[in-house]
Design a protein around this motif. Structure first.
Motif, PDB file in Angstrom:
ATOM      1  N   THR A 208       0.847  -1.186   0.000  1.00 11.31           N
ATOM      2  CA  THR A 208       0.000   0.000   0.000  1.00 11.31           C
ATOM      3  C   THR A 208       0.890   1.245   0.000  1.00 11.31           C
ATOM      4  OG1 THR A 208      -1.630  -1.235   1.283  1.00 11.31           O
ATOM      5  CG2 THR A 208      -1.935   1.139   1.150  1.00 11.31           C
ATOM      6  N   GLN A 209       0.626   2.145  -0.950  1.00 11.15           N
ATOM      7  CA  GLN A 209       1.455   3.338  -1.152  1.00 11.15           C
ATOM      8  C   GLN A 209       0.561   4.580  -1.152  1.00 11.15           C
ATOM      9  OE1 GLN A 209       4.938   3.944  -1.675  1.00 11.15           O
ATOM     10  NE2 GLN A 209       4.121   6.007  -1.499  1.00 11.15           N
ATOM     11  N   GLY A 210       0.951   5.611  -0.423  1.00 14.63           N
ATOM     12  CA  GLY A 210       0.202   6.866  -0.440  1.00 14.63           C
ATOM     13  C   GLY A 210       0.590   7.730  -1.626  1.00 14.63           C
ATOM     14  N   SER A 211      -0.394   8.372  -2.261  1.00 10.81           N
ATOM     15  CA  SER A 211      -0.106   9.167  -3.462  1.00 10.81           C
ATOM     16  C   SER A 211       0.604  10.479  -3.126  1.00 10.81           C
ATOM     17  CB  SER A 211      -1.396   9.455  -4.226  1.00 10.81           C
ATOM     18  OG  SER A 211      -2.170  10.422  -3.535  1.00 10.81           O
ATOM     19  N   GLN A 212       0.450  10.967  -1.891  1.00  8.30           N
ATOM     20  CA  GLN A 212       1.076  12.240  -1.509  1.00  8.30           C
ATOM     21  C   GLN A 212       2.338  12.039  -0.670  1.00  8.30           C
ATOM     22  OE1 GLN A 212      -0.003  15.319  -2.674  1.00  8.30           O
ATOM     23  NE2 GLN A 212      -1.125  13.870  -3.937  1.00  8.30           N
ATOM     24  N   ASP A 213       2.912  10.856  -0.737  1.00  8.05           N
ATOM     25  CA  ASP A 213       4.142  10.521  -0.013  1.00  8.05           C
ATOM     26  C   ASP A 213       5.298  11.349  -0.588  1.00  8.05           C
ATOM     27  OD1 ASP A 213       6.511   9.221   0.840  1.00  8.05           O
ATOM     28  OD2 ASP A 213       5.453   7.308   0.998  1.00  8.05           O
ATOM     29  N   ALA A 214       5.951  12.124   0.274  1.00  9.56           N
ATOM     30  CA  ALA A 214       7.027  13.012  -0.193  1.00  9.56           C
ATOM     31  C   ALA A 214       8.226  12.229  -0.744  1.00  9.56           C
ATOM     32  CB  ALA A 214       7.478  13.916   0.957  1.00  9.56           C
ATOM     33  N   PHE A 215       8.336  10.947  -0.399  1.00  8.36           N
ATOM     34  CA  PHE A 215       9.459  10.136  -0.880  1.00  8.36           C
ATOM     35  C   PHE A 215       9.113   9.316  -2.129  1.00  8.36           C
ATOM     36  CE2 PHE A 215      10.028  10.461   3.811  1.00  8.36           C
ATOM     37  CZ  PHE A 215      11.145  11.283   3.782  1.00  8.36           C
ATOM     38  N   TYR A 216       7.862   9.500  -2.601  1.00 12.07           N
ATOM     39  CA  TYR A 216       7.414   8.752  -3.764  1.00 12.07           C
ATOM     40  C   TYR A 216       7.374   9.651  -4.975  1.00 12.07           C
ATOM     41  CZ  TYR A 216       4.495   6.043  -6.918  1.00 12.07           C
ATOM     42  OH  TYR A 216       4.033   5.366  -8.013  1.00 12.07           O
ATOM     43  N   PRO A 217       7.863   9.213  -6.155  1.00  6.24           N
ATOM     44  CA  PRO A 217       8.403   7.885  -6.436  1.00  6.24           C
ATOM     45  C   PRO A 217       9.908   7.739  -6.219  1.00  6.24           C
ATOM     46  CG  PRO A 217       8.174   9.105  -8.476  1.00  6.24           C
ATOM     47  CD  PRO A 217       7.700  10.019  -7.379  1.00  6.24           C
ATOM     48  N   LYS A 218      10.612   8.841  -5.922  1.00  6.73           N
ATOM     49  CA  LYS A 218      12.081   8.812  -5.951  1.00  6.73           C
ATOM     50  C   LYS A 218      12.674   7.616  -5.213  1.00  6.73           C
ATOM     51  CE  LYS A 218      16.083  11.802  -5.067  1.00  6.73           C
ATOM     52  NZ  LYS A 218      16.562  13.004  -4.359  1.00  6.73           N
ATOM     53  N   GLN A 219      12.248   7.407  -3.957  1.00  6.27           N
ATOM     54  CA  GLN A 219      12.839   6.333  -3.152  1.00  6.27           C
ATOM     55  C   GLN A 219      12.029   5.038  -3.247  1.00  6.27           C
ATOM     56  OE1 GLN A 219      15.690   6.855  -1.745  1.00  6.27           O
ATOM     57  NE2 GLN A 219      15.849   9.014  -1.152  1.00  6.27           N
ATOM     58  N   LEU A 220      10.801   5.140  -3.732  1.00  3.99           N
ATOM     59  CA  LEU A 220       9.831   4.051  -3.533  1.00  3.99           C
ATOM     60  C   LEU A 220       9.240   3.557  -4.850  1.00  3.99           C
ATOM     61  CD1 LEU A 220       7.986   5.878  -0.582  1.00  3.99           C
ATOM     62  CD2 LEU A 220       9.923   4.300  -0.388  1.00  3.99           C
ATOM     63  N   GLU A 221       9.934   3.799  -5.947  1.00  2.00           N
ATOM     64  CA  GLU A 221       9.498   3.428  -7.300  1.00  2.00           C
ATOM     65  C   GLU A 221       9.127   1.940  -7.372  1.00  2.00           C
ATOM     66  OE1 GLU A 221       9.382   5.344 -10.312  1.00  2.00           O
ATOM     67  OE2 GLU A 221       8.488   3.459 -10.997  1.00  2.00           O
ATOM     68  N   GLU A 222       7.951   1.672  -7.975  1.00  2.00           N
ATOM     69  CA  GLU A 222       7.442   0.299  -8.008  1.00  2.00           C
ATOM     70  C   GLU A 222       7.595  -0.403  -9.352  1.00  2.00           C
ATOM     71  OE1 GLU A 222       5.760   3.011  -8.408  1.00  2.00           O
ATOM     72  OE2 GLU A 222       3.733   2.727  -9.212  1.00  2.00           O
ATOM     73  N   THR A 223       7.991   0.325 -10.408  1.00  2.00           N
ATOM     74  CA  THR A 223       7.899  -0.208 -11.772  1.00  2.00           C
ATOM     75  C   THR A 223       8.634  -1.531 -11.971  1.00  2.00           C
ATOM     76  OG1 THR A 223       7.909   2.112 -12.430  1.00  2.00           O
ATOM     77  CG2 THR A 223       8.040   0.478 -14.198  1.00  2.00           C
TER      78      THR A 223
END
Lengths: 277, 277
Positions: free
Chosen positions: B218-233
């Motif tokens: 589960t990933q939050g859309s307004q996460d300040a670390f997303y996508p840079k640190q948390l890229e799912e591709t």
């Protein structure tokens, strides 16, 4: 208007915001937190006030109680003031139970406290006015709850404004501050030696007033501060004599922590909603 | 046996305890927390592991997630390790994303980290043995979840021990640490420059292994670390190619905080219980 939003978090489909503002009453910069439920059906919503205990800020309840789940479930806004005036120019004490973080939610009359320590007026007047601008679709119905020193605060503020607050609840409250070590120390400093002036800030006295909202109190049996600071005998005696609606329950094995509060917060929200709907 | 119970709180009818012990694997004193549900019906209970993110200890999840309500509801024990070795004799770094509080749950091979930074072995071996003595009526079924760096840890530990863990879930995990700034910095320090050695600690690589437990992310859309640190591709591409059971959901408006975790933790517990019953 100096109001600034300094934090914003989506939480349980609603929104938790933290604000800072300059308080004219307290003569210092203050923070508070406010949770707004999603209100997807755009109905009128009530407001619950939460007052925290000694050493706390508005963050403790926001971060540790899990209240947001219940506020969204019941569609009620929740406002959380800080526990005292703050800042370098505000008098303080080295002890953790006096000064900053330990206002006892009263209006101090003694130096050096009197200039800033007016938390009663801040909450019932200045912050009340602010809250009314920040809660859309406010129904006008309010209630108040708190923990420990904040349980004392909730009872005192709720009973002194019985026409305004529909219900009061408290976790492990200081019920007879005039007779408990924490209360005696704080009242002596903030109000002076004359104990006659203490009565209007003591829930055990206020419960004898003409009108008192319904009250729910929950106390843990393994609370390290019970009964020394949190003795209920006088309060319950006076409540019984005046035939007040007071529910006092003891929970076996629970302590003074937010783990205790989180466990029984659903009972408190259900109690308040009986009177806020 | 150096195990000491340093905190004990009744919580949602069960009990949360915090322990300290000397870890032979990490060569330092460590703390961890354990929640036991009431188990009033005296049934066999499963165990969920929670791994926290950068800068956390075992306290963050205990104090901020509200997990105890769900653990009691589902009658499951929960164990929460600290996020790294600790203490004056343990190497550290001035940055918050390396050293103490930032172990990345691997076994380091490079100096000065290799002596103490063996969190993978600590969790899967030493703490596992301890947990088995502390959970009465343990059913033998386990699963693992975590947040951010701990989401990476849950995926890596869960997939490297696919026969042991029935399910894995993660909030805002570092899915491709070999390609994310936090991961590259930590892996370079703990594992060295040779990127071949990084693969066994990268969920995007491990998801290609022969056997992988079911995964919920589960990933939050307004996460300040997303996508840079948390890229799912890359992770999702490899999972799809191998036909893995991976549920990846984005939650609109939520950030990286425990307010986000608390909101969706019930979905994660429900997911785990499908495989732990």
């Amino acid at each position: 208007m100096s109001l600034k939003r300094i934090e914003q978090h989506r939480s349980f489909n609603g929104e938790l915001c933290k604000y800072s503002h300059y308080s004219e009453v307290l003569q210092c910069e203050m923070t508070f937190s406010l949770y707004l439920p999603s209100n997807e059906e755009i109905k009128k919503i009530p407001l619950i006030w939460w007052l925290s205990g000694l050493t706390c800020t508005d963050d403790n309840f926001s971060q540790k109680s899990g209240f947001q789940r219940l506020a969204e479930k019941h569609q009620v806004a929740v406002i959380i003031p800080d526990t005292s005036p703050r800042g370098e120019n505000v008098p303080d004490d080295e002890a953790w139970d006096l000064g900053q973080g330990a206002s006892f939610y009263l209006d101090a009359t003694q130096d050096p406290w009197a200039k800033h320590y007016k938390m009663y007026t801040y909450i019932t007047d200045e912050l009340t006015a602010l809250a009314s601008t920040l809660v859309p679709h406010f129904s006008g119905k309010e209630s108040i709850m708190g923990h420990s020193m904040g349980g004392h605060g909730a009872l005192v503020i709720g009973m002194k404004n019985a026409a305004r607050f529909q219900a009061i609840s408290a976790f492990s409250p200081i019920l007879s501050p005039s007779q408990a070590p924490w209360g005696i120390k704080a009242f002596t400093a903030y109000l002076g030696e004359d104990k006659a002036s203490w009565k209007e800030w003591d829930a055990s006295e206020l419960v004898k007033e003409a009108s008192v909202p319904p009250v729910l109190i929950t106390q843990g049996s393994q609370d390290a501060f019970y009964p020394k600071q949190l003795e209920e005998t006088v309060f319950l005696k006076h409540a019984r004599e005046k035939d007040r609606v007071v529910h006092y329950t003891k929970k076996e094995g629970y302590d003074h922590s937010y783990f205790f509060i989180a466990t029984f917060l659903d009972e408190h929200f259900a109690f308040h909603m009986n009177y806020l709907r």
